[in-house]
Design a protein around this motif. Structure first.
Motif, mmCIF file in Angstrom:
data_model
loop_
_atom_site.group_PDB
_atom_site.id
_atom_site.type_symbol
_atom_site.label_atom_id
_atom_site.label_comp_id
_atom_site.label_asym_id
_atom_site.label_seq_id
_atom_site.Cartn_x
_atom_site.Cartn_y
_atom_site.Cartn_z
ATOM 1 N N THR A 65 0.825 -1.217 0.000
ATOM 2 C CA THR A 65 0.000 0.000 0.000
ATOM 3 C C THR A 65 0.858 1.266 0.000
ATOM 4 N N ASP A 105 -10.326 4.693 3.305
ATOM 5 C CA ASP A 105 -8.888 4.388 3.330
ATOM 6 C C ASP A 105 -8.619 2.960 2.863
ATOM 7 N N GLN A 108 -8.836 2.787 -0.895
ATOM 8 C CA GLN A 108 -7.612 3.328 -1.513
ATOM 9 C C GLN A 108 -6.469 2.327 -1.394
ATOM 10 N N THR A 154 -15.002 -1.540 -6.459
ATOM 11 C CA THR A 154 -13.567 -1.245 -6.506
ATOM 12 C C THR A 154 -12.772 -2.467 -6.941
#
Length: 273
Positions: A65, A105, A108, A154
């Motif tokens: 990440t 978050d 993402q 997503t």
């Protein structure tokens, strides 16, 4: 089949499909670089594979990440003086539920792992493969890549990127010595659904094994197929849905996936309790 002297890098190697890739590549004689966040599990797997197959296994602890994850891995490889012949971009995770209720978050982070790190690592390693005139890349997508998936918005969109990105590179490099494969498995017996939060996210004909998925991928890679959907039922599921009009496809998909949102919310509520 023996590939002595080659080095394969596997992301998300600590469990599931990634660990199975590591095992099957080591069994054919490839040296390994294993990448994941969990160093303890990586070191344990590395020791097992060294002992069983007599190959070199290096480990890199890296959270994908991080925005600079790909460059950090490239720097580690340079410090180890290693060239990568086979890249397995396996790391990834999913989410399920109503998009407005999912943690921003976390969404993402999902794109950073499933899309950004995958593309970044490919970009850093492919020049060396081209220079040597040979190389292999497997990017793990999903049957979710073939159509919009409400309540997996997503995840499905990220995997659609992986599929189209891989096929584009396959076309670019197929005459330059580098093979690129998009691996598009259906539901597979891994910890994936524990992360998603519900087994109802396993939409498909049946649950496959990681061993079968990896064997299918390596066969398809050897034949330079471009992409592979392991399992006849999964192949049919991925290809029989009409592609146009796209809005109709999205509406039909919602009928299949609408139970997932409630199941994911119930799972989240149990976890919070």
């Amino acid at each position: 089949m023996t590939h002595s002297g080659r080095t394969a890098l596997v992301t998300g190697a600590s469990s599931g499909i990634g660990a199975e890739f590591a095992a099957q590549l080591a069994a054919r004689g490839d040296n390994l670089v294993l990448v994941a966040r969990s160093l303890d599990r990586l070191e344990s797997l590395a020791a097992e594979l060294r002992n069983r197959h007599g190959v070199r296994v290096d480990v890199i602890g890296q959270d994908l990440t991080d925005v600079d994850a790909a460059s950090r891995i490239a720097n580690e490889l340079a410090a180890l003086e290693l060239s990568i012949d086979v890249l397995i971009n396996n790391a990834g995770f999913g989410s399920a539920g109503r998009f407005e209720e999912l943690a921003a978050d976390r969404e993402q982070d999902q794109l950073m792992v499933n899309v950004v790190a995958l593309a970044g690592l490919t970009r850093r390693l492919i020049p060396g493969m081209l220079e040597r005139g040979s190389g292999e890349i497997v990017n793990v997508a999903s049957i979710a890549a073939f159509q919009p998936s409400p309540y997996f918005a997503t995840y499905a969109a990220g995997k659609a990127f992986v599929l189209n990105f891989s096929l584009s590179l396959w076309s670019e490099y197929r005459d330059r010595g580098v093979k690129v494969l998009a691996l598009c498995p259906g539901p597979t017996e891994t910890q994936f659904f524990d992360v998603v939060g519900t087994r109802k996210a396993a939409i498909g004909p049946s649950m496959d094994s990681a061993a079968h998925v990896v064997r299918s991928a390596l066969r398809a890679l050897e034949r330079n197929r471009g992409y592979v959907v392991p399992g006849a039922g999964n192949f049919a599921s991925a290809h029989l849905m009409p592609r146009r009009p796209r809005t109709l496809v999205a509406r039909i998909a919602k009928l299949v996936t609408r139970g997932v949102a409630d199941a994911a919310n119930q799972g989240a509520a149990r976890t919070a309790a």
